[in-house]
Design a protein around this motif. Structure first.
Motif, PDB file in Angstrom:
ATOM      1  N   TYR A 165     -61.990  -5.259 -73.605  1.00  0.00           N
ATOM      2  CA  TYR A 165     -60.764  -5.945 -73.169  1.00  0.00           C
ATOM      3  C   TYR A 165     -61.119  -7.398 -72.896  1.00  0.00           C
ATOM      4  O   TYR A 165     -62.081  -7.700 -72.180  1.00  0.00           O
ATOM      5  N   PRO A 167     -59.153 -10.849 -71.604  1.00  0.00           N
ATOM      6  CA  PRO A 167     -57.869 -11.371 -71.110  1.00  0.00           C
ATOM      7  C   PRO A 167     -57.280 -12.461 -71.994  1.00  0.00           C
ATOM      8  O   PRO A 167     -56.070 -12.500 -72.229  1.00  0.00           O
ATOM      9  N   ASP A 168     -58.130 -13.380 -72.498  1.00  0.00           N
ATOM     10  CA  ASP A 168     -57.681 -14.447 -73.382  1.00  0.00           C
ATOM     11  C   ASP A 168     -58.891 -14.974 -74.134  1.00  0.00           C
ATOM     12  O   ASP A 168     -60.022 -14.524 -73.936  1.00  0.00           O
ATOM     13  N   SER A 171     -61.933 -16.189 -71.953  1.00  0.00           N
ATOM     14  CA  SER A 171     -62.500 -15.329 -70.912  1.00  0.00           C
ATOM     15  C   SER A 171     -63.575 -14.428 -71.502  1.00  0.00           C
ATOM     16  O   SER A 171     -63.552 -14.112 -72.702  1.00  0.00           O
ATOM     17  N   THR A 207     -50.244   1.308 -59.675  1.00  0.00           N
ATOM     18  CA  THR A 207     -50.723   1.120 -61.044  1.00  0.00           C
ATOM     19  C   THR A 207     -50.345   2.264 -61.972  1.00  0.00           C
ATOM     20  O   THR A 207     -50.428   2.118 -63.185  1.00  0.00           O
ATOM     21  N   ILE A 213     -55.425  -4.955 -64.746  1.00  0.00           N
ATOM     22  CA  ILE A 213     -55.626  -6.126 -65.599  1.00  0.00           C
ATOM     23  C   ILE A 213     -54.246  -6.638 -66.015  1.00  0.00           C
ATOM     24  O   ILE A 213     -53.236  -5.948 -65.858  1.00  0.00           O
ATOM     25  N   ASP A 214     -54.219  -7.851 -66.569  1.00  0.00           N
ATOM     26  CA  ASP A 214     -52.933  -8.494 -66.858  1.00  0.00           C
ATOM     27  C   ASP A 214     -52.116  -7.732 -67.895  1.00  0.00           C
ATOM     28  O   ASP A 214     -50.891  -7.604 -67.762  1.00  0.00           O
ATOM     29  N   THR A 215     -52.760  -7.283 -68.959  1.00  0.00           N
ATOM     30  CA  THR A 215     -52.047  -6.578 -70.026  1.00  0.00           C
ATOM     31  C   THR A 215     -52.765  -5.266 -70.315  1.00  0.00           C
ATOM     32  O   THR A 215     -53.620  -5.203 -71.205  1.00  0.00           O
TER      33      THR A 215
END
Length: 350
Positions: A165, A167-168, A171, A207, A213-215
């Motif tokens: 994963y 994030p962008d 990152s 959750t 996490i964001d997505t």
């Protein structure tokens, strides 16, 4: 490794087939001339049987196995490959040699695995192949915590313990456990994959079991028109957006084929099988869901397919299942589907 060397390894393993089974299929047990276990992935059960004695070649050879439930079959090299999660045969052969206390082979240099573009259908197929069945994993716990108990015929779902994963683009890459869902076309060919990253700590009301996490949900590959499928479509099918939504509806319609398109836009564009005569559209209670619903109904009418909308009482069918309960979901669904489909598909007892 040459084919004759592979055959020789398989024969040597078969000469001590019971020891191989005790090591790699430890959840099974001997029964007469066979080793019985759930499947080649070492699941407890009795579906798969391995011959412990017999000739070296041909029908009935020692070390040959068959899974009565899945029709899978092979030899003891296949047992090592699947139970250890190997992809390259070189790794399988080295493990077999280690078990047999033979020296490791020194194969000729081979080119590195050809890289595939990130997010491509090829990358999706590799990710799904590297994942494992959901039985006894965090995926099974995640779904059960969401009230989903009907987990039959969920071969389109798998578990990956350390799925990447990021994030962008700026990152570092993280790893989280994840539910991996196969996105397939009408012929069953895998075109993409959907990832739901999970919280290793388990379910909470904030959750609902997804990672913090964001997505926590992302898809990859060729998605348009395709879907995550549960059961083989015939004349009747149900379609909706989310995996958890459709699995919740499946708790009260356990034998109805269902597909999850993963988003409202993809639901409106889903490809419909030629055999389909009636489509149930599981509506999500939001504006995007309403737009997808209108588009899909127009398409089904043009194709001569009857479309019936079924709506949740809350935001989606998983909310209904978790917050209102199975009996309430069953009662609300029963009045929205055709009488003949109640008789054919609905589980009427709790």
């Amino acid at each position: 490794m040459a084919r004759h060397n592979a055959s020789e390894l398989a024969r040597r393993l078969a000469r001590d087939a019971e020891a191989v089974c005790r090591h790699y299929l430890s959840n099974g047990r001997r029964q007469g001339r066979y080793w019985m276990v759930g499947d080649v992935r070492n699941t407890p059960g009795r579906s798969m049987f391995v011959r412990l004695s017999g000739p070296e070649f041909g029908p009935g050879a020692a070390g040959h196995w068959r899974d009565a439930a899945s029709a899978e079959h092979g030899d003891l090299l296949d047992v090592i490959r699947v139970s250890c999660g190997f992809i390259d045969f070189r790794d399988v052969a080295n493990e077999a040699r280690r078990f047999l206390s033979l020296p490791r082979a020194q194969p000729p240099p081979k080119p590195a695995r050809t890289p595939v573009p990130a997010g491509s259908p090829q990358a999706a197929r590799r990710l799904f192949a590297m994942s494992q069945p959901i039985e006894g994993t965090l995926v099974e716990a995640y779904l059960r915590d969401r009230g989903i108990k009907a987990l039959h015929a969920t071969g389109s779902l798998r578990f990956h313990p350390r799925c990447y994963y990021r994030p962008d683009d700026h990152s570092p890459t993280e790893t989280w456990p994840a539910m991996i869902a196969a996105v397939t076309d009408l012929s069953g060919h895998l075109t993409g994959a959907h990832r739901t990253w999970l919280d290793p700590g388990g379910f909470s009301e904030t959750t609902l079991g997804k990672a913090l996490i964001d997505t926590p949900k992302r898809a990859m590959g060729d998605l348009l028109g395709h879907a995550v499928r549960f059961g083989l479509a015939g004349e009747v099918m149900a379609a909706g957006e989310g995996i958890e939504t459709m699995l919740s509806l499946r708790c009260v319609l356990p034998t109805m084929p269902m597909v999850a398109a993963l988003s409202a836009a993809h639901l409106s564009a889903i490809l419909l099988p030629d055999t389909l005569r009636r489509l149930y559209v599981a509506r999500d209670d939001d504006p995007a869901g309403d737009r997808a619903l209108a588009t899909l109904i127009d398409r089904t009418q043009e194709a001569g397919i009857e479309a019936i909308v079924i709506s949740p009482r809350l935001g989606d069918f998983n909310e209904d299942l978790r917050l209102l309960g199975l009996d309430a979901l069953r009662a609300a669904s029963r009045v929205q589907i055709a009488a003949q489909d109640v008789a054919q598909f609905m589980e009427l007892t709790a």
